[in-house]
Design an enzyme around this catalytic site. Structure first.
Site, PDB file in Angstrom:
ATOM      1  N   HIS A   1      -3.255  -3.297   7.553  1.00 43.66           N
ATOM      2  CA  HIS A   1      -4.207  -3.633   6.678  1.00 43.66           C
ATOM      3  C   HIS A   1      -5.030  -2.246   6.356  1.00 43.66           C
ATOM      4  O   HIS A   1      -5.341  -1.349   7.124  1.00 43.66           O
ATOM      5  CB  HIS A   1      -5.387  -4.710   7.618  1.00 43.66           C
ATOM      6  CG  HIS A   1      -6.437  -4.644   6.739  1.00 43.66           C
ATOM      7  ND1 HIS A   1      -6.619  -5.383   5.566  1.00 43.66           N
ATOM      8  CD2 HIS A   1      -7.805  -4.028   7.136  1.00 43.66           C
ATOM      9  CE1 HIS A   1      -8.076  -5.422   5.122  1.00 43.66           C
ATOM     10  NE2 HIS A   1      -8.625  -4.542   6.095  1.00 43.66           N
TER      11      HIS A   1
ATOM     12  N   HIS B   1       0.851  -1.200  -0.004  1.00 44.58           N
ATOM     13  CA  HIS B   1       0.045  -0.108  -0.039  1.00 44.58           C
ATOM     14  C   HIS B   1       0.820   1.259   0.094  1.00 44.58           C
ATOM     15  O   HIS B   1       0.184   2.262  -0.423  1.00 44.58           O
ATOM     16  CB  HIS B   1      -0.911   0.084   1.102  1.00 44.58           C
ATOM     17  CG  HIS B   1      -1.755  -1.225   1.038  1.00 44.58           C
ATOM     18  ND1 HIS B   1      -2.838  -1.352   0.267  1.00 44.58           N
ATOM     19  CD2 HIS B   1      -1.962  -2.295   2.035  1.00 44.58           C
ATOM     20  CE1 HIS B   1      -3.598  -2.581   0.506  1.00 44.58           C
ATOM     21  NE2 HIS B   1      -2.984  -3.057   1.536  1.00 44.58           N
TER      22      HIS B   1
END
EC number: 4.6.1.18
Length: 124
Positions: free
Chosen positions: A119, A12
């Site tokens: 996450h 990410h």
């Protein structure tokens, strides 16, 4: 082996690229960050902000994660992100993605000591 925090960074974080990415960006990055190994990951978000700023979200507003866990946090400011989504014609091993450049609040799950992002949950 890779920790959850390291996996979050690999999947990410893209701090130094501009947020004006295109589908070519998604196709390259999904491959480079190993999200097309064995299958095509259908959706992935890259965050174009400093790791420090993203880690700081762990001390911002607490929200419930999509899966019902309570360790998610929403960024107090909007962040530059790129959403990469698989196209209809994408088929492993020729994974193909389209990019959307967005400026949204991110919601991430954090855990551990130090308490760090593990996450990516959503953007709002």
């Amino acid at each position: 082996s890779e920790t959850a925090a390291e996996k979050f960074e690999r999947q990410h974080m893209d701090s130094y690229s501009s947020s004006s990415s295109n589908s070519n960006y998604c196709n390259q990055m999904m491959k480079r960050r190993e999200m097309t190994d064995g299958w095509c990951k259908p959706v992935n978000t890259f965050i174009h902000e400093s790791l420090e700023d993203v880690q700081a979200v762990c001390s911002q507003k607490s929200v419930t994660c999509k899966n019902g866990q309570t360790n998610c946090h929403q960024s107090s400011t909007t962040m530059h992100i790129t959403d990469c989504r698989e196209t209809g014609s994408s088929k492993y091993p020729n994974c193909a993605y389209k990019a959307s450049n967005l400026k949204k609040h991110i919601i991430i799950a954090c855990e551990g000591n130090p308490y760090v992002p593990v996450h990516f949950d959503a953007s709002v």
